[in-house]
Write an enzyme that holds these catalytic residues in place. Structure first.
Site, PDB file in Angstrom:
ATOM      1  CD  GLU A  33      43.294  -2.596  25.636  1.00  0.00           C
ATOM      2  OE1 GLU A  33      43.748  -1.570  26.130  1.00  0.00           O
ATOM      3  OE2 GLU A  33      42.749  -2.428  24.519  1.00  0.00           O
ATOM      4  CG  PHE A  34      35.912  -2.547  29.958  1.00  0.00           C
ATOM      5  CD1 PHE A  34      35.583  -1.395  30.211  1.00  0.00           C
ATOM      6  CD2 PHE A  34      34.970  -3.507  30.614  1.00  0.00           C
ATOM      7  CE1 PHE A  34      34.937  -0.440  31.245  1.00  0.00           C
ATOM      8  CE2 PHE A  34      34.222  -3.033  31.699  1.00  0.00           C
ATOM      9  CZ  PHE A  34      34.194  -1.570  31.810  1.00  0.00           C
ATOM     10  CG  ASP A  35      35.630  -8.232  30.054  1.00  0.00           C
ATOM     11  OD1 ASP A  35      35.058  -7.340  30.510  1.00  0.00           O
ATOM     12  OD2 ASP A  35      35.169  -9.133  29.211  1.00  0.00           O
ATOM     13  CB  SER A  80       2.142  14.176  34.291  1.00  0.00           C
ATOM     14  OG  SER A  80       0.774  14.997  34.278  1.00  0.00           O
ATOM     15  CG  LEU A  81       5.222  16.817  30.177  1.00  0.00           C
ATOM     16  CD1 LEU A  81       5.950  16.280  28.990  1.00  0.00           C
ATOM     17  CD2 LEU A  81       5.517  18.122  30.122  1.00  0.00           C
ATOM     18  CD  GLU A 110      13.690  18.001  26.197  1.00  0.00           C
ATOM     19  OE1 GLU A 110      13.310  17.054  26.716  1.00  0.00           O
ATOM     20  OE2 GLU A 110      14.183  19.113  26.612  1.00  0.00           O
ATOM     21  CE  LYS A 112       5.000  12.191  26.955  1.00  0.00           C
ATOM     22  NZ  LYS A 112       4.942  10.940  27.412  1.00  0.00           N
ATOM     23  CG  ASP A 114       6.408   4.724  26.260  1.00  0.00           C
ATOM     24  OD1 ASP A 114       6.011   4.920  27.411  1.00  0.00           O
ATOM     25  OD2 ASP A 114       5.594   4.012  25.511  1.00  0.00           O
ATOM     26  NE  ARG A 133       4.609  11.740  37.594  1.00  0.00           N
ATOM     27  CZ  ARG A 133       3.438  11.797  38.278  1.00  0.00           C
ATOM     28  NH1 ARG A 133       3.006  10.681  38.512  1.00  0.00           N
ATOM     29  NH2 ARG A 133       2.749  12.951  38.034  1.00  0.00           N
ATOM     30  CE1 TYR A 223      12.377  21.420  34.370  1.00  0.00           C
ATOM     31  CE2 TYR A 223      11.207  19.635  35.579  1.00  0.00           C
ATOM     32  CZ  TYR A 223      11.471  21.120  35.091  1.00  0.00           C
ATOM     33  OH  TYR A 223      10.770  21.901  35.823  1.00  0.00           O
ATOM     34  CE  LYS A 285      10.891  19.139  28.700  1.00  0.00           C
ATOM     35  NZ  LYS A 285      12.119  18.321  29.249  1.00  0.00           N
ATOM     36  CE  LYS A 309       0.586   9.876  24.914  1.00  0.00           C
ATOM     37  NZ  LYS A 309       1.135   9.077  25.664  1.00  0.00           N
ATOM     38  CB  CYS A 403     -11.209 -28.125  22.448  1.00  0.00           C
ATOM     39  SG  CYS A 403      -9.538 -28.166  22.334  1.00  0.00           S
ATOM     40  CB  CYS A 406      -9.697 -32.651  22.201  1.00  0.00           C
ATOM     41  SG  CYS A 406     -10.456 -31.551  23.638  1.00  0.00           S
ATOM     42  CB  CYS A 421      -9.668 -27.004  25.976  1.00  0.00           C
ATOM     43  SG  CYS A 421      -9.893 -28.583  25.881  1.00  0.00           S
ATOM     44  CB  CYS A 427      -6.812 -31.384  24.992  1.00  0.00           C
ATOM     45  SG  CYS A 427      -6.962 -29.975  23.644  1.00  0.00           S
TER      46      CYS A 427
HETATM   47  S1  IVH Z   1       9.773  16.802  31.009  1.00  0.00           S
HETATM   48  C1  IVH Z   1       7.558  19.287  34.174  1.00  0.00           C
HETATM   49  N1  IVH Z   1      10.818  15.761  28.914  1.00  0.00           N
HETATM   50  O1  IVH Z   1       6.648  12.074  30.160  1.00  0.00           O
HETATM   51  C2  IVH Z   1       8.004  18.493  33.028  1.00  0.00           C
HETATM   52  N2  IVH Z   1       9.319  14.309  30.120  1.00  0.00           N
HETATM   53  O2  IVH Z   1       3.844  13.088  30.699  1.00  0.00           O
HETATM   54  C3  IVH Z   1       8.538  17.112  33.363  1.00  0.00           C
HETATM   55  N3  IVH Z   1       8.967  12.049  29.170  1.00  0.00           N
HETATM   56  O3  IVH Z   1       6.536  11.779  33.622  1.00  0.00           O
HETATM   57  C4  IVH Z   1       8.790  16.172  32.283  1.00  0.00           C
HETATM   58  N4  IVH Z   1      10.628  12.293  27.866  1.00  0.00           N
HETATM   59  O4  IVH Z   1       8.363  10.379  32.336  1.00  0.00           O
HETATM   60  C5  IVH Z   1       9.817  15.531  29.962  1.00  0.00           C
HETATM   61  N5  IVH Z   1      11.724  14.859  26.795  1.00  0.00           N
HETATM   62  C6  IVH Z   1      11.072  14.645  27.952  1.00  0.00           C
HETATM   63  C7  IVH Z   1      10.323  13.312  28.114  1.00  0.00           C
HETATM   64  C8  IVH Z   1       9.388  13.305  29.186  1.00  0.00           C
HETATM   65  C9  IVH Z   1       9.405  11.242  28.437  1.00  0.00           C
HETATM   66  C10 IVH Z   1       8.103  11.446  30.406  1.00  0.00           C
HETATM   67  C11 IVH Z   1       8.369  11.706  31.517  1.00  0.00           C
HETATM   68  C12 IVH Z   1       6.937  12.261  32.304  1.00  0.00           C
HETATM   69  C13 IVH Z   1       6.029  12.166  31.353  1.00  0.00           C
HETATM   70  C14 IVH Z   1       4.940  13.528  31.278  1.00  0.00           C
END
Ligand code: IVH
Length: 665
Positions: A33-35, A80-81, A110, A112, A114, A133, A223, A285, A309, A403, A406, A421, A427
């Site tokens: 339907e969406f399509d 960064s954090l 929260e 984190k 990756d 960034r 954020y 936070k 971490k 190797c 061979c 090799c 080989c």
């Molecule tokens: S807050 C000033 N919240 O981690 C605070 N960062 O090492 C700004 N990241 O560059 C970041 N999950 O790419 C925040 N729930 C989260 C996150 C998060 C992943 C990453 C983000 C940041 C890096 C900091």
């Protein structure tokens, strides 16, 4: 209903269905339907280009136009954090905060994520800019690419959002999409991405938004920044952002005590394995913006937040033996056979031992208890040895000198960590690997699998790729499992391979680092194999995206006499070692029999360029609209008289973007 009304209605519904599917993960209509609805909208938009809107869901497919990124300054620097692996340091963070604030406070926990971070700017509810960034002060403007990510709203829901604000988050490639992408890359002979983070960052920097759209990136936002955010609380602002249509993690939790924080950490340390995307820790936070301001920032990171971490998943198990395997281009890979051990939900029996330097650094002995890790990567690796658990019986693991297939003496080029090799033409695993690559679907597309190649090789029918073209029907009929029909099929595919275009033939040769994308680029500049063989290092690196490593590899390949002989033989059998004239002239007959009228002003190409494109693709360009016109290519400010005439005659009006996608540009 008026066309415009229907278009608006469809745009709204489709964005809502996208939101339900990509943000809430709760689809409310079927894919079919969406399509259908999307197709209806595409058709209406094609018929009424005057209603073009960059924010229409149809534009999420991305245009094919390559643009280099412009660098833009961040409204607020992207810091960064501070990081820790220790629970004690989380306690210290809590105590420090308590002391500094001297009042009650809440902590938002929260996940984190990756991936790669992104800053999104919304003006009057419309996404106007997406910036990476970069160096924290300036980043790349990747708006066109981010627009293709379906979980990122182009227009916000409701109306209680600030007129201008920024929201930051993470762009991610889910595990499943990451695996599929790497499988595709492997097939294409391209370097796979080491982990989803690199894959997401690499995808976001692709120059072609259409390719980005196909990679299925996802997002989590975490954020908000701006002068007029609705609440003092970070958590409450995130909840508001959820209502505006952003994907906000359901895991996010407001905590009051250290116990609650640790409960969150411990829960997600194991539960994260069930998430569809990669996470590498927890972010804490302080909730209140006022309190955040009180705590302040250091030059690098806020004092009101900290990241805990997770330890990469690790297990300890015994090393049973080491195998050295030989790849298609002769690379030797040391692989550890292990006593089976459970790691991140799967049983691990083999792990990479990297290279000679690492084996020596870890001082690995047979029978040692080794640490195995599965980080963001898919292939587990040995990260160390538990020396204390050594019983003293096992011999030291030494990198082989000859190797394993061979017996040729291995070489280790200066500055490289890998062994090779050098016996490429003698080989067996290299020969078979090269031929398997050559016959592959994306290369010469010859009807022969791994087993068949082995069979031919064991019977002495082939020693290299050119020998495939000497195989006769009677040779095949002498072999097991071959009959009239299969022999004919094979020989037909051999004949058909003689029409495979030059770029694929070049790819089929299996030159190191010359994957599909590279060979496509090369033939655009070097139209014949002779041109390419004679190209200098400087000629090669002058091509966009051809770097020194690729250039050196090509020069090395073509300086080898046996490779040149092989090419001469393949050429003699009729393979394409030059671009066809039509391709050089970029001519196609996609628009054959179609008559166009161009009207208005365009942004991607000039009118003359569009005329040339119509001509090159076999279409006809005329000056005025008549019953014979098939399409009006309409830019901005198309004259109203022309528009009316075209509509009266029922002629299809298309935008420049539609035209470009028509010719596959
Ligand atoms: S807050 C000033 N919240 O981690 C605070 N960062 O090492 C700004 N990241 O560059 C970041 N999950 O790419 C925040 N729930 C989260 C996150 C998060 C992943 C990453 C983000 C940041 C890096 C900091």
């Amino acid at each position: 209903m008026e066309i415009k009304e229907r278009i608006d209605q469809l745009r709204k519904s489709i964005e809502e269905w996208n939101y339900q599917y990509y943000v809430l993960a709760k689809p409310s209509i079927s894919d079919y339907e969406f399509d259908q609805k999307l197709k209806e909208l595409e058709k209406l938009e094609a018929e009424s280009p005057e209603y073009f809107d960059l924010n229409s869901p149809t534009q999420r497919v991305g245009s094919d136009i390559n643009k280099n990124f412009i660098q833009v300054e961040h409204m607020y620097p992207m810091l960064s954090l501070s990081n820790t692996y220790s629970e004690d340091e989380i306690k210290e963070f809590y105590n420090r905060t308590q002391k500094a604030l001297n009042e009650d406070f809440e902590i938002v926990c929260e996940l984190k994520y990756d991936g790669t971070s992104i800053s999104l700017i919304y003006e009057n509810g419309i996404l106007v800019r997406a910036i990476t960034r970069g160096d924290g002060t300036r980043g790349d403007d990747v708006t066109a690419n981010v627009r293709t990510i379906k979980s990122i709203p182009l227009k916000l829901h409701g109306d209680n959002y600030p007129a201008l604000f920024e929201i930051r988050g993470e762009i991610l490639l889910p595990w499943k999409a990451f695996q599929q992408l790497n499988e595709e890359k492997a097939k294409n002979d391209e370097q796979p991405f080491a982990n989803p983070r690199n894959a997401a960052a690499g995808t976001l920097k692709l120059l072609n938004p259409k390719m980005v759209a196909q990679r299925r990136l996802d997002s989590y936002l975490y954020y908000l920044l701006g002068n007029n955010l609705p609440f003092d609380g970070h958590y409450e602002n995130l909840e508001a952002a959820r209502m505006w249509g952003f994907k906000i993690s359901d895991a996010t939790k407001k905590c009051k005590t250290l116990e609650e924080v640790f409960e969150f950490i411990h829960y997600w340390d194991s539960e994260r394995k069930n998430l569809p995307v990669a996470t590498d820790g927890i972010v804490l936070k302080i909730n209140s913006a006022k309190q955040q301001l009180n705590l302040g920032w250091t030059a690098k990171s806020p004092r009101w937040a900290i990241a805990y971490k997770f330890q990469a998943e690790s297990a300890e198990t015994r090393l049973l033996s080491v195998e050295f395997s030989v790849g298609r281009i002769g690379t030797i890979t040391p692989v550890a056979n292990l006593e089976p051990v459970l790691l991140s939900g799967t049983v691990v029996k083999r792990a990479s031992l990297h290279n000679e330097d690492i084996i020596n650094k870890f001082d690995v002995h047979y029978g040692d208890m080794c640490y195995v890790e599965k980080g963001g990567e898919i292939i587990p690796k040995i990260t160390g040895v538990n020396i204390e658990a050594r019983t003293g019986i096992g011999e030291k693991v030494r990198f082989i000198e000859l190797c394993p297939a061979c017996g040729t003496k291995l070489i280790r080029p200066e500055g490289e960590a890998a062994h090779y090799c050098p016996n490429h033409s003698g080989c067996p695993p290299q020969i078979k690997g090269m031929i398997e690559h050559f016959v592959g679907r994306r290369a010469m597309n010859i009807n022969a699998g791994e087993e068949t190649i082995s069979q031919f090789y064991e019977h002495g029918l082939i020693h290299n790729t050119a020998d495939l073209y000497e195989i006769k029907k009677e040779d095949l009929l002498k072999l097991d499992r071959w009959g009239e029909k299969s022999a004919e099929n094979f020989l037909e595919s051999i004949e058909a391979s003689k029409t495979v275009p030059f770029d694929r033939v070049l790819f089929a040769l299996g030159i190191r680092f010359a994957g599909e994308t590279v060979t496509k680029k090369l033939v655009k500049t070097f139209h014949t194999i002779e041109d390419l063989i004679n190209a200098s290092y400087d000629d090669l690196v002058a091509i966009n995206e051809i770097g020194g490593v690729i250039a050196k590899s090509l020069i090395q390949y073509f300086s080898d006499e046996s490779n040149k002989e092989l090419i001469a033989r393949l050429k003699k059998y009729g393979l394409q070692f030059a671009l066809a004239d039509e391709i050089i002239a970029e001519k196609t007959d996609i628009l054959k029999g179609k008559t166009f009228v161009i009207s208005g002003v365009f942004s991607e190409h000039s009118r003359d360029e569009y005329k040339e494109l119509i001509d090159k693709n076999g279409g006809k360009n005329t000056g005025s609209i008549s019953a014979k016109t098939d399409y009006v290519l309409a830019g901005e400010n198309m004259g109203p008289a022309k528009l009316e005439k075209a509509q009266k005659l029922g002629i299809t009006i298309i935008s420049e973007y539609e035209f470009l996608s028509m010719i596959g540009s």
